[in-house]
Scaffold this active site. Structure first.
Site, short mmCIF file in Angstrom:
data_model
loop_
_atom_site.label_atom_id
_atom_site.label_comp_id
_atom_site.label_asym_id
_atom_site.label_seq_id
_atom_site.Cartn_x
_atom_site.Cartn_y
_atom_site.Cartn_z
N SER A 156 0.81 -1.22 0.00
CA SER A 156 0.00 0.00 0.00
C SER A 156 0.85 1.28 0.00
O SER A 156 1.85 1.37 0.70
CB SER A 156 -0.91 0.01 1.22
N LYS B 291 -13.76 -4.45 3.21
CA LYS B 291 -14.64 -3.28 3.13
C LYS B 291 -16.06 -3.58 3.59
O LYS B 291 -16.73 -2.73 4.16
CB LYS B 291 -14.64 -2.70 1.71
N ASN C 36 -14.57 2.41 3.28
CA ASN C 36 -13.12 2.45 3.06
C ASN C 36 -12.43 3.39 4.04
O ASN C 36 -11.20 3.44 4.08
CB ASN C 36 -12.79 2.85 1.60
N ASP D 136 -14.31 6.75 -1.81
CA ASP D 136 -13.89 6.37 -3.16
C ASP D 136 -14.62 7.16 -4.26
O ASP D 136 -14.00 7.60 -5.23
CB ASP D 136 -14.10 4.87 -3.40
N GLY E 229 -17.12 -3.52 -14.83
CA GLY E 229 -16.91 -4.09 -13.50
C GLY E 229 -18.16 -3.96 -12.65
O GLY E 229 -19.00 -3.07 -12.89
N GLY F 18 -17.80 -4.78 -8.97
CA GLY F 18 -17.37 -4.90 -7.57
C GLY F 18 -17.48 -3.57 -6.83
O GLY F 18 -18.18 -2.65 -7.27
N GLY F 19 -16.78 -3.48 -5.71
CA GLY F 19 -16.86 -2.29 -4.86
C GLY F 19 -16.39 -1.03 -5.57
O GLY F 19 -17.02 0.03 -5.44
N TYR G 201 -4.09 0.95 -10.19
CA TYR G 201 -2.96 1.86 -10.19
C TYR G 201 -1.66 1.06 -10.16
O TYR G 201 -1.66 -0.12 -9.87
CB TYR G 201 -3.03 2.85 -9.03
N GLY H 143 -5.24 4.78 -11.91
CA GLY H 143 -6.02 4.99 -10.70
C GLY H 143 -5.35 5.84 -9.63
O GLY H 143 -5.90 6.01 -8.52
P1 NDP Z 1 -13.78 -6.43 -6.24
O1 NDP Z 1 -13.12 -7.73 -5.93
O2 NDP Z 1 -14.90 -5.93 -5.41
O3 NDP Z 1 -14.32 -6.47 -7.75
C1 NDP Z 1 -13.53 -6.96 -8.79
C2 NDP Z 1 -14.28 -6.81 -10.10
O4 NDP Z 1 -13.43 -7.29 -11.15
C3 NDP Z 1 -15.57 -7.62 -10.18
O5 NDP Z 1 -16.52 -6.90 -10.93
C4 NDP Z 1 -15.13 -8.85 -10.97
O6 NDP Z 1 -16.17 -9.43 -11.70
C5 NDP Z 1 -14.17 -8.20 -11.94
N1 NDP Z 1 -13.27 -9.19 -12.54
C6 NDP Z 1 -12.29 -9.88 -11.93
N2 NDP Z 1 -11.68 -10.68 -12.83
C7 NDP Z 1 -12.32 -10.47 -14.02
C8 NDP Z 1 -12.16 -11.00 -15.32
N3 NDP Z 1 -11.20 -11.89 -15.61
N4 NDP Z 1 -12.97 -10.57 -16.31
C9 NDP Z 1 -13.93 -9.65 -16.04
N5 NDP Z 1 -14.13 -9.10 -14.83
C10 NDP Z 1 -13.34 -9.53 -13.83
O7 NDP Z 1 -12.58 -5.39 -6.28
P2 NDP Z 1 -12.71 -3.80 -6.20
O8 NDP Z 1 -13.90 -3.40 -6.95
O9 NDP Z 1 -12.54 -3.37 -4.80
O10 NDP Z 1 -11.39 -3.35 -6.97
C11 NDP Z 1 -11.27 -3.45 -8.39
C12 NDP Z 1 -9.98 -2.75 -8.80
O11 NDP Z 1 -10.07 -1.37 -8.51
C13 NDP Z 1 -8.74 -3.29 -8.05
O12 NDP Z 1 -7.68 -3.38 -8.96
C14 NDP Z 1 -8.45 -2.20 -7.04
O13 NDP Z 1 -7.07 -2.10 -6.73
C15 NDP Z 1 -8.92 -0.95 -7.79
N6 NDP Z 1 -9.29 0.12 -6.87
C16 NDP Z 1 -8.67 1.32 -7.03
C17 NDP Z 1 -8.96 2.36 -6.19
C18 NDP Z 1 -8.24 3.65 -6.38
O14 NDP Z 1 -8.27 4.50 -5.47
N7 NDP Z 1 -7.60 3.87 -7.52
C19 NDP Z 1 -9.96 2.25 -5.12
C20 NDP Z 1 -10.59 0.94 -5.05
C21 NDP Z 1 -10.25 -0.07 -5.90
P3 NDP Z 1 -17.12 -10.56 -11.06
O15 NDP Z 1 -17.96 -9.83 -10.04
O16 NDP Z 1 -17.89 -11.05 -12.22
O17 NDP Z 1 -16.21 -11.58 -10.45
#
Ligand code: NDP
Length: 290
Positions: free
Chosen positions: A22, A73, A94, A115, A145, A147-148, A238, A258
């Site tokens: 980090s 989270k 977060n 975020d 995407g 996720g979070g 990032y 990022g």
């Molecule tokens: P999550 O684990 O909550 O979500 C991950 C997402 O990626 C899900 O939608 C997942 O899809 C998708 N995914 C993973 N593998 C694949 C694949 N092979 N093909 C398609 N989709 C895929 O993680 P976060 O949302 O918390 O984080 C996502 C990214 O954002 C990370 O790299 C994190 O470091 C970055 N981030 C950056 C921040 C910043 O300040 N710049 C802040 C927060 C996060 P599925 O649900 O279908 O599995």
């Protein structure tokens, strides 16, 4: 002589697993130092089964608060006594802090999420957007995407007034993310439906990768790596440029990582813990030196 504050009173922590990579400690500690603030930011590697005990111990020693990263989270969200509207909307925490008495169980754990606001500020800066509330009004964003990070991005893009399409592997979850962009118009597309995805990519002014794809050099579906020079690629991942950003740059499109979101979400949290505005350029330099 005045009494010393209890151990932990100025502690700010990062809870996650892993946390060694980090950049948050470098950013926040540089900011505390330059302002002469008696705070220390430490990254704590915490296993899922230890999250509750760790929060309790931090409350007892009088810690100020902290950040939460993957995979906690949601766990911290569920343990907060009070949530901000923003945390509730995004469905994850977060940033947290304690309010109330020091070093006893009456302390109230408050959870927030910085975020979306961090991404909004980063988009305004990176895309040179106007100060108008709906700075992206009339523009189309494709958000990849579910996720979070995608949930926070949907909130941010909606507030900026962009029309949002959410692409995900799970269309039901993409629909839930799309609803967070309200009152902006939002639609969904299946990430595996290549023709529909190609149409959504072609229509987008801004393509945001909010998946973790690219962290280790993986590729998004090919059509996402075929942008035009008038489009913008924005990756929430990032660190070293992802294949998505490399391909966008090669095609002549603007491409941003990022770091901006990371910087601005940190600055908002910094201000919350210390009551003082973050020295943004100091945090930015500490982030860049990593
Ligand atoms: P999550 O684990 O909550 O979500 C991950 C997402 O990626 C899900 O939608 C997942 O899809 C998708 N995914 C993973 N593998 C694949 C694949 N092979 N093909 C398609 N989709 C895929 O993680 P976060 O949302 O918390 O984080 C996502 C990214 O954002 C990370 O790299 C994190 O470091 C970055 N981030 C950056 C921040 C910043 O300040 N710049 C802040 C927060 C996060 P599925 O649900 O279908 O599995």
């Amino acid at each position: 002589m005045s009494a010393q504050p209890p151990v932990g009173v100025r502690d700010v922590v990062l809870l996650g697993w892993p946390v060694a990579h980090s950049r948050s400690p470098a950013m926040h500690n540089a900011g505390f130092a330059v302002l002469g603030l008696p705070f220390v930011y430490r990254a704590l590697p915490v296993r899922t089964e230890d999250v509750a005990d760790t929060l309790q111990a931090l409350a007892v020693v009088g810690a100020v608060g902290g950040n939460v990263t993957v995979p906690h989270k949601l766990a911290v969200y569920e343990r907060c006594d009070r949530l901000t509207d923003e945390a509730r909307r995004i469905g994850a925490v977060n940033t947290f802090w304690w309010e109330g008495e020091d070093a006893d169980e009456a302390r109230v754990l408050v959870g927030d999420n910085t975020d979306a606001r961090g991404l909004e500020r980063a988009l305004r800066e990176d895309l040179d957007l106007s100060v108008r509330v709906e700075a992206m009004g009339g523009r189309r964003a494709l958000l990849v995407g579910t996720g979070g990070a995608a949930r926070a991005a949907a909130v941010a893009l909606g507030r900026l007034g962009a029309a949002v399409t959410v692409a995900g592997r799970d269309v039901g979850r993409a629909g839930e993310v799309a609803r967070l962009a309200a009152p902006s118009v939002a639609t969904v597309v299946d990430l595996a439906a290549f023709e529909a995805l190609a149409v959504a990519v072609a229509a987008a002014d801004l393509v945001v990768n909010a998946t973790s794809v690219g962290l280790a050099g993986e590729h998004l579906p090919t059509v996402l790596e075929q942008l035009r020079p008038d489009q913008v690629a924005y990756d929430l991942v990032y660190g070293p440029a992802t294949p998505f950003l490399v391909a966008a740059r090669a095609a002549g499109a603007a491409a941003h990582g990022g770091e901006g979101m990371l910087l601005h979400q940190a600055a908002i949290a910094f201000e919350r813990w210390t009551g003082v505005g973050a020295p943004l350029e100091v945090l930015r330099a500490a982030l860049a030196s990593g």
